[in-house]
Design a protein around this motif. Structure first.
Motif, PDB file in Angstrom:
ATOM      1  N   PHE A   1       0.791  -1.234   0.000  1.00 37.45           N
ATOM      2  CA  PHE A   1       0.000   0.000   0.000  1.00 37.45           C
ATOM      3  C   PHE A   1       0.826   1.289   0.000  1.00 37.45           C
ATOM      4  O   PHE A   1       0.275   2.366  -0.270  1.00 37.45           O
ATOM      5  N   LEU A   2       2.123   1.214   0.301  1.00 33.71           N
ATOM      6  CA  LEU A   2       2.953   2.420   0.324  1.00 33.71           C
ATOM      7  C   LEU A   2       3.966   2.479  -0.810  1.00 33.71           C
ATOM      8  O   LEU A   2       4.170   3.540  -1.404  1.00 33.71           O
TER       9      LEU A   2
ATOM     10  N   LEU B   1       3.943   7.363  -8.328  1.00 35.74           N
ATOM     11  CA  LEU B   1       2.999   8.487  -8.366  1.00 35.74           C
ATOM     12  C   LEU B   1       3.612   9.779  -7.825  1.00 35.74           C
ATOM     13  O   LEU B   1       3.351  10.860  -8.343  1.00 35.74           O
ATOM     14  N   LEU B   2       4.424   9.660  -6.765  1.00 41.39           N
ATOM     15  CA  LEU B   2       4.963  10.838  -6.087  1.00 41.39           C
ATOM     16  C   LEU B   2       6.482  10.914  -6.241  1.00 41.39           C
ATOM     17  O   LEU B   2       7.136   9.912  -6.529  1.00 41.39           O
ATOM     18  N   GLU B   3       7.029  12.083  -5.996  1.00 42.65           N
ATOM     19  CA  GLU B   3       8.479  12.285  -6.099  1.00 42.65           C
ATOM     20  C   GLU B   3       9.209  11.353  -5.122  1.00 42.65           C
ATOM     21  O   GLU B   3       8.894  11.302  -3.937  1.00 42.65           O
ATOM     22  N   ASN B   4      10.181  10.610  -5.629  1.00 37.30           N
ATOM     23  CA  ASN B   4      10.768   9.496  -4.880  1.00 37.30           C
ATOM     24  C   ASN B   4      11.621   9.939  -3.688  1.00 37.30           C
ATOM     25  O   ASN B   4      11.566   9.318  -2.623  1.00 37.30           O
ATOM     26  N   ARG B   5      12.433  10.961  -3.855  1.00 37.76           N
ATOM     27  CA  ARG B   5      13.332  11.365  -2.758  1.00 37.76           C
ATOM     28  C   ARG B   5      12.546  11.789  -1.525  1.00 37.76           C
ATOM     29  O   ARG B   5      12.904  11.441  -0.392  1.00 37.76           O
ATOM     30  N   ARG B   6      11.471  12.521  -1.733  1.00 40.23           N
ATOM     31  CA  ARG B   6      10.648  12.963  -0.608  1.00 40.23           C
ATOM     32  C   ARG B   6      10.036  11.769   0.127  1.00 40.23           C
ATOM     33  O   ARG B   6       9.992  11.751   1.367  1.00 40.23           O
TER      34      ARG B   6
ATOM     35  N   ALA C   1      -6.275   5.378  -5.483  1.00 39.40           N
ATOM     36  CA  ALA C   1      -7.124   4.184  -5.623  1.00 39.40           C
ATOM     37  C   ALA C   1      -6.835   3.458  -6.934  1.00 39.40           C
ATOM     38  O   ALA C   1      -6.746   2.226  -6.968  1.00 39.40           O
ATOM     39  N   GLN C   2      -6.679   4.228  -8.012  1.00 40.41           N
ATOM     40  CA  GLN C   2      -6.348   3.608  -9.299  1.00 40.41           C
ATOM     41  C   GLN C   2      -4.974   2.960  -9.260  1.00 40.41           C
ATOM     42  O   GLN C   2      -4.750   1.893  -9.827  1.00 40.41           O
TER      43      GLN C   2
END
Length: 400
Positions: free
Chosen positions: A77-78, A84-89, A209-210
């Motif tokens: 789930f993570l 989807l999101l910036e990896n370093r953050r 969700a997608q």
């Protein structure tokens, strides 16, 4: 679900991909080892932790299994958030959260608090499975197997060295000192990651969700992913059960101190040499032969460990050979699944690693009650059954 225009996405990705230098590969390997070690610090010192927090011997393996269940939940789930999101953050955030959870474990005085902390340690240590796809994304196709293999060497060394480090620190500072030290290390690693890692913004566009739905879609779409996940999950069940019980057997029946347990675990770290070997085998097109060798070696090593007459020396043979087999098969599997869809590597890795750690958690969960009931020789023979099942399934799988 549409993945967009692959050609355009690949072009954008290539333009945004930083160069993967040798020093960055080494740094990523160190990060992997440091983070994944969180899952295993408790394993060799369960006999110290359980009585201290009021946990019975029969339930002591919950300490290990809940950490691995938490890791499996995080993987599913993570980890897909890396597409989807910036990896370093993400990496910095998860690593800081792991530091807080490790400190919580060190401060725990009851079984419930410690077990909740164990679950959360696993959940927040998933940063390692964002680092591996990040490296695969940055590596050229011709050397991807070698790069992943080198980084996985760091991961396996983290798994294997976490045990001797934990035993040594526990003897010097107590088990709480182990967790306080790990919390400090994670805080430091989070700062270093923020300074040294390149930014990577995925091209994939979807809601959360997608994104999670697409994880299951990928699992249904690719038979190779399902097969590789099953093989490695069965191997990791045996691996985890062995390393949950081996320190207990050595302390109880051979009179090992925590320092001697640490030396035993250090010898087992020799199996980490399988990772670069596996990467080179995969790049050279020898994945099938390498997989067959790994699936054959794993059950044989456990059967060797059950033999009487040579005492703990057979356990050393098992430790080295089993670690080698598990690492060899893991890297070969990763090389194969990463080639399925370059735009979905984090989610492919999530399916693969979730299956592995569910297997590991189940192996740890049944290890203590099984060992207490049947003893070491029969326990080792029964631990050989999951990798034996993987070998049979691999031999009988449909070709083509």
């Amino acid at each position: 679900m549409s993945l967009g225009n692959p050609v355009a996405a690949e072009s954008r990705s290539a333009l945004a991909t930083p160069t993967l230098s040798s020093s960055l590969v080494i740094f990523l390997a160190i990060c992997c080892g440091a983070v994944v070690a969180n899952l295993y610090y408790a394993q060799p010192i369960v006999e110290l932790i359980a009585p201290s927090i009021g946990l019975s011997s029969a339930n002591a393996s919950l300490i290990v299994s809940l950490t691995q269940f938490g890791y499996a939940i995080g993987l599913l789930f993570l980890v897909p958030l890396a597409d989807l999101l910036e990896n370093r953050r993400l990496l910095v955030g998860f690593t800081l959260a792991a530091a807080v959870c490790l400190a919580g474990a060190a401060l725990s005085t009851t079984p419930s608090l410690f077990l909740i902390s164990s679950l959360l340690i696993g959940l927040t240590s998933v940063a390692v499975q964002i680092l591996v796809p990040l490296a695969a994304h940055m590596a050229p196709e011709a050397s991807r197997g070698r790069v992943v293999g080198n980084i996985m060497s760091g991961l396996l060394l983290g798994i294997l060295l976490s045990r001797p480090i934990s035993s040594t620190l526990a003897e010097a500072f107590g088990w709480r000192g182990v967790f306080f030290g790990a919390a400090g290390l994670m805080a430091f690693m989070a700062v270093v990651m923020g300074l040294l890692l390149p930014r990577r913004v995925p091209t994939h566009q979807a809601s959360y969700a997608q994104l999670i739905g697409s994880v299951f879609t990928l699992a249904r779409r690719y038979a190779v992913l399902r097969e590789r996940s099953l093989y490695q999950g069965l191997l990791f069940a045996a691996f985890s059960s062995f390393w949950t019980i081996a320190p207990i057997e050595l302390v109880r029946h051979y009179g090992f101190s925590q320092t001697e347990v640490a030396i035993f675990a250090l010898v087992g770290a020799v199996g980490a040499i399988a990772a670069p070997i596996a990467g080179r085998l995969a790049d050279a097109g020898h994945g099938v032969r390498g997989t067959l060798a790994a699936l054959l070696l794993a059950p044989l090593s456990l059967i060797a460990g059950s033999l009487s007459g040579a005492g703990w020396l057979w356990m050393v043979v098992t430790a080295v050979a089993l670690d080698f087999a598990v690492q060899l098969n893991m890297v070969l599997g990763q090389r194969e699944i990463y080639a399925l869809d370059p735009h979905s590597r984090a989610r492919l890795n999530a399916v693969y690693m979730t299956s592995i750690f569910v297997g590991g958690a189940l192996g740890s969960l049944i290890a203590s009650p099984l060992y207490e009931h049947v003893g070491w020789p029969l326990f080792a023979c029964m631990a050989a059954l999951p990798p034996l099942a993987a070998l049979i399934l691999f031999i009988l799988r449909p070709r083509g």
